[in-house]
Design an enzyme around this catalytic site. Sequence first.
Site, PDB file in Angstrom:
ATOM      1  N   ASP A  30      -6.219  32.163   7.225  1.00  0.00           N
ATOM      2  CA  ASP A  30      -6.368  31.254   8.287  1.00  0.00           C
ATOM      3  C   ASP A  30      -7.229  32.246   9.222  1.00  0.00           C
ATOM      4  OD1 ASP A  30      -4.964  29.251   7.193  1.00  0.00           O
ATOM      5  OD2 ASP A  30      -3.358  29.601   8.281  1.00  0.00           O
ATOM      6  N   GLU A  32      -9.257  34.636   8.721  1.00  0.00           N
ATOM      7  CA  GLU A  32     -10.889  34.991   8.103  1.00  0.00           C
ATOM      8  C   GLU A  32     -11.372  33.462   8.552  1.00  0.00           C
ATOM      9  OE1 GLU A  32     -14.225  36.480   6.489  1.00  0.00           O
ATOM     10  OE2 GLU A  32     -12.401  37.224   7.635  1.00  0.00           O
ATOM     11  N   ASP A  34     -10.805  31.109  10.624  1.00  0.00           N
ATOM     12  CA  ASP A  34     -11.045  30.820  12.058  1.00  0.00           C
ATOM     13  C   ASP A  34     -12.088  31.764  12.458  1.00  0.00           C
ATOM     14  OD1 ASP A  34      -9.095  28.851  12.173  1.00  0.00           O
ATOM     15  OD2 ASP A  34      -7.604  30.113  12.791  1.00  0.00           O
ATOM     16  N   SER A  79      -4.449  -7.244   2.560  1.00  0.00           N
ATOM     17  CA  SER A  79      -3.057  -6.414   2.525  1.00  0.00           C
ATOM     18  C   SER A  79      -2.619  -6.931   1.061  1.00  0.00           C
ATOM     19  CB  SER A  79      -2.307  -7.283   3.421  1.00  0.00           C
ATOM     20  OG  SER A  79      -2.177  -8.607   3.611  1.00  0.00           O
ATOM     21  N   LEU A  80      -1.449  -6.163   0.635  1.00  0.00           N
ATOM     22  CA  LEU A  80      -0.884  -6.297  -0.640  1.00  0.00           C
ATOM     23  C   LEU A  80       0.204  -7.286  -0.384  1.00  0.00           C
ATOM     24  CD1 LEU A  80      -1.273  -3.113  -2.265  1.00  0.00           C
ATOM     25  CD2 LEU A  80      -2.802  -4.861  -2.390  1.00  0.00           C
ATOM     26  N   GLU A 108       0.294   4.096  -8.364  1.00  0.00           N
ATOM     27  CA  GLU A 108      -0.030   5.186  -7.176  1.00  0.00           C
ATOM     28  C   GLU A 108       1.033   4.991  -6.088  1.00  0.00           C
ATOM     29  OE1 GLU A 108      -4.395   4.840  -5.859  1.00  0.00           O
ATOM     30  OE2 GLU A 108      -4.212   3.075  -6.944  1.00  0.00           O
ATOM     31  N   LYS A 110       2.458   4.905  -2.687  1.00  0.00           N
ATOM     32  CA  LYS A 110       2.154   4.204  -1.499  1.00  0.00           C
ATOM     33  C   LYS A 110       2.234   4.859  -0.163  1.00  0.00           C
ATOM     34  CE  LYS A 110       2.501  -0.161   0.966  1.00  0.00           C
ATOM     35  NZ  LYS A 110       3.011   0.162   2.212  1.00  0.00           N
ATOM     36  N   ASP A 112       2.503   6.142   3.468  1.00  0.00           N
ATOM     37  CA  ASP A 112       3.022   5.445   4.749  1.00  0.00           C
ATOM     38  C   ASP A 112       2.227   5.995   5.878  1.00  0.00           C
ATOM     39  OD1 ASP A 112       4.344   3.922   6.145  1.00  0.00           O
ATOM     40  OD2 ASP A 112       6.034   5.342   6.396  1.00  0.00           O
ATOM     41  N   ARG A 131      -8.384  -0.543   9.397  1.00  0.00           N
ATOM     42  CA  ARG A 131      -8.262  -1.780   8.887  1.00  0.00           C
ATOM     43  C   ARG A 131      -8.239  -2.993   9.711  1.00  0.00           C
ATOM     44  NH1 ARG A 131      -4.528  -5.610   7.782  1.00  0.00           N
ATOM     45  NH2 ARG A 131      -4.942  -6.781   5.988  1.00  0.00           N
ATOM     46  N   GLU A 165      -6.009   6.122   2.815  1.00  0.00           N
ATOM     47  CA  GLU A 165      -4.828   6.110   3.889  1.00  0.00           C
ATOM     48  C   GLU A 165      -4.772   7.468   4.639  1.00  0.00           C
ATOM     49  OE1 GLU A 165      -1.362   3.837   4.880  1.00  0.00           O
ATOM     50  OE2 GLU A 165      -2.971   3.424   3.520  1.00  0.00           O
ATOM     51  N   TYR A 217      -8.136   6.029  -1.937  1.00  0.00           N
ATOM     52  CA  TYR A 217      -7.576   5.342  -3.115  1.00  0.00           C
ATOM     53  C   TYR A 217      -8.219   4.172  -3.793  1.00  0.00           C
ATOM     54  CZ  TYR A 217      -6.378   1.908   0.667  1.00  0.00           C
ATOM     55  OH  TYR A 217      -6.121   1.026   1.575  1.00  0.00           O
ATOM     56  N   LYS A 281      -2.138  -1.614  -9.606  1.00  0.00           N
ATOM     57  CA  LYS A 281      -3.161  -2.388  -9.605  1.00  0.00           C
ATOM     58  C   LYS A 281      -3.421  -2.484 -11.151  1.00  0.00           C
ATOM     59  CE  LYS A 281      -4.815  -0.027  -5.518  1.00  0.00           C
ATOM     60  NZ  LYS A 281      -5.621   1.149  -4.920  1.00  0.00           N
ATOM     61  N   LYS A 305       7.967  -2.104  -2.738  1.00  0.00           N
ATOM     62  CA  LYS A 305       8.493  -1.580  -1.351  1.00  0.00           C
ATOM     63  C   LYS A 305      10.035  -1.051  -1.951  1.00  0.00           C
ATOM     64  CE  LYS A 305       6.762  -1.664   1.899  1.00  0.00           C
ATOM     65  NZ  LYS A 305       6.417  -2.876   2.978  1.00  0.00           N
ATOM     66  N   CYS A 399      17.380 -25.708  26.179  1.00  0.00           N
ATOM     67  CA  CYS A 399      16.381 -24.456  26.229  1.00  0.00           C
ATOM     68  C   CYS A 399      16.870 -23.410  27.266  1.00  0.00           C
ATOM     69  CB  CYS A 399      15.047 -25.034  26.311  1.00  0.00           C
ATOM     70  SG  CYS A 399      13.932 -23.842  26.370  1.00  0.00           S
ATOM     71  N   CYS A 402      13.506 -23.780  29.941  1.00  0.00           N
ATOM     72  CA  CYS A 402      12.987 -24.827  30.775  1.00  0.00           C
ATOM     73  C   CYS A 402      14.326 -25.772  30.833  1.00  0.00           C
ATOM     74  CB  CYS A 402      12.157 -25.517  30.129  1.00  0.00           C
ATOM     75  SG  CYS A 402      12.329 -26.453  28.712  1.00  0.00           S
ATOM     76  N   CYS A 417      12.513 -26.469  21.052  1.00  0.00           N
ATOM     77  CA  CYS A 417      12.416 -27.197  22.485  1.00  0.00           C
ATOM     78  C   CYS A 417      11.220 -28.019  21.947  1.00  0.00           C
ATOM     79  CB  CYS A 417      12.360 -26.214  23.565  1.00  0.00           C
ATOM     80  SG  CYS A 417      11.716 -26.792  25.008  1.00  0.00           S
ATOM     81  N   CYS A 422       7.214 -26.585  28.722  1.00  0.00           N
ATOM     82  CA  CYS A 422       8.079 -25.346  28.402  1.00  0.00           C
ATOM     83  C   CYS A 422       7.468 -24.159  28.846  1.00  0.00           C
ATOM     84  CB  CYS A 422       8.814 -25.280  27.216  1.00  0.00           C
ATOM     85  SG  CYS A 422       9.983 -23.736  27.126  1.00  0.00           S
TER      86      CYS A 422
END
Length: 667
Positions: A30, A32, A34, A79-80, A108, A110, A112, A131, A165, A217, A281, A305, A399, A402, A417, A422
């Site tokens: 590191d 070297e 830097d 989205s999936l 693959e 997923k 996060d 996105r 991602e 991906y 996929k 998931k 409610c 209201c 309601c 309201c």
Amino acid sequence: MAMERIEELRRLLNQYNYEYYVLDRPSVTDAEYDRLMQELIALEEQYPALKTKDSPSQRVGGQALDAFQKVEHRVPMLSLANAFNEGDLRDFDRRVRQEVGEVAYVCELKIDGLAVSVRYEDGFFIQGATRGDGVTGEDITENLKTIRSLPLKLKHPLTLEARGEAYMPKRSFERLNEERAARGEEVFANPRNAAAGSLRQLDPKIAASRHLDMFVYALVNAEELGIHSHSEALDYLQQLGFKTNPERRRCATIEEVIEFVNSWQKKRPHLPYDIDGIVIKVDSFEQQKQLGATAKSPRWAIAYKFPAEEAVTKLIGIELSVGRTGVVTPTAILEPVRIAGTVVQRASLHNEDLIRAKGIMIGDVVVVKKAGDIIPEVVSALPERRTGSEQPFCMPTHCPECGSALVRLDGEVALRCLNPKCPAQIREGLIHFVSRQAMNIDGLGEKVVAQLFQAGLVRDVADLYALTKEQLLALERMGEKSATNLLQAIEASKQNSLERLLFGLGIRHVGAKAAKILAEQFETMERLQAATKEELTAIHEIGEKMGDSIVTYFAKQEVKELLDELRSYGVNMTYKGQKASAAIHTSPFAGKTIVLTGKLETLSRNEAKEKIEQLGGNVTNSVSKNTDLVIAGVDAGSKLTKAKQLGIEVWDEARFLQEMERQVSTT
């Protein structure tokens, strides 16, 4: 001499970056690295004319921004759909095989993190975006440049768009929270929130200090580059210098997919980054095209998931909220508990029937989980741990906002309601009206809308267009610049196309997709207001329930008055998108399947595609016996050859432009 040294330093630093961040095989210390980076920065400052946009020095963080610019995705970032068990995966496999026959999948991890799109022209990184809502994101180019595994220059001078991602490795997350805790700052709940927050910093130097990483991906324009499958695209991205996740597998059967899913469910804690599932996929691009997509999700992919993480805590109260459609929803107030990396204090209870079925009482010890590791919900009570102090919960008859009597409509479990005045419904309706998919008014978040409503400055959406700077400046934490920007955003929203207004009005059962269909079909608000149920349901995507809802909505006197008021403020009531016009029927492209090949000199491939589609044509990527026309630019290759073999009509760019000009002159 300086130029030679700068080029040598760039070559070395790019090589060391690739070895460390992509191959995970560093060849220098590191210290070297830097030292060389500082030497390069010093030389570029001494000779600014020699600084280039692909220099490794660009990763340390550029100038801070005033705000993020909007970016419209050329291809939507869908989205999936989700799978939560083996049965869901088998159902997905059955649907796919019924449509395309034998199939291979790519599995693959997923990651996060935060989904992003990156664009390159002639091999240089030129833009990166979040996105967002899938159609429009935010330009985070400068922040993405700080991710050292993302190449600023490709190994070949290609023009392409890739998706990936961005994430925060666990060790970076731990280091960041230790630093924040030492400074007395609030720590981040999980790596995903930390990554998203880092990429949305206006100062790229902050993003650079967070040590993010990224896996790519998808290659959006893979077929234009002669690639025919997702697995080939991933291999090609890796060859170009991108970091792809090595833990992927091509599977020939759903049993192999399930085995891969189960193995990673056990191994996920040992990874140096967080994953929350597996993405599956269809490998073949041709089969992907056959399967197509819904408005929200591709039919050729699914996200498995992992089972939600659960925790035990105490339910200390139940809070009621009234939504914009009048539905009263109970929410559990919990003693804080950590689940899947975040602290949870509120959880969904859905409705009265669910509370009764689960036997939940206020004061109970309850099991809470995050559905899909995202949405907290109460799973069950633990009656064996009751002390006798617990209290049963009863939904109110009126409610909470209201005081109107609550009703349960036929076929519904929710209490509702029905008072159109309201306060809660009006407030929530205002929040919906200004939201991103609706009128998209920047600066009008929930808190500002609540302030405006509480101050009596807005009673309905039309009042937003009567706001003055003096009224805004009277609000808490509203400065001169914020007020000016907000008024400009409100003014700009008047020019939105009709579908945004329709969605923003919150007509029951009318979502963003249905609003677009209605706007395109009827073109003006006046024609839609006059439409009968028969005219509405004649549209393929509009069913009986939606048709009834639309007719009922526009028959109300208060709606007619609201629309008249919006017109008086200059709010657009016409569709501004592309619509099949009379010109299309005389167009040589109408109803035809067209392939673009080779390099066009005057238009980009996407611009040509858009123009053809505006005139009723359908542009595809491969030549077949169903192709009607091929437009060939410079260096057209195998597609042109195949077109000639099949006897398909071929135009050069000059003929194509001539025809486009003729179409413009006749419209």
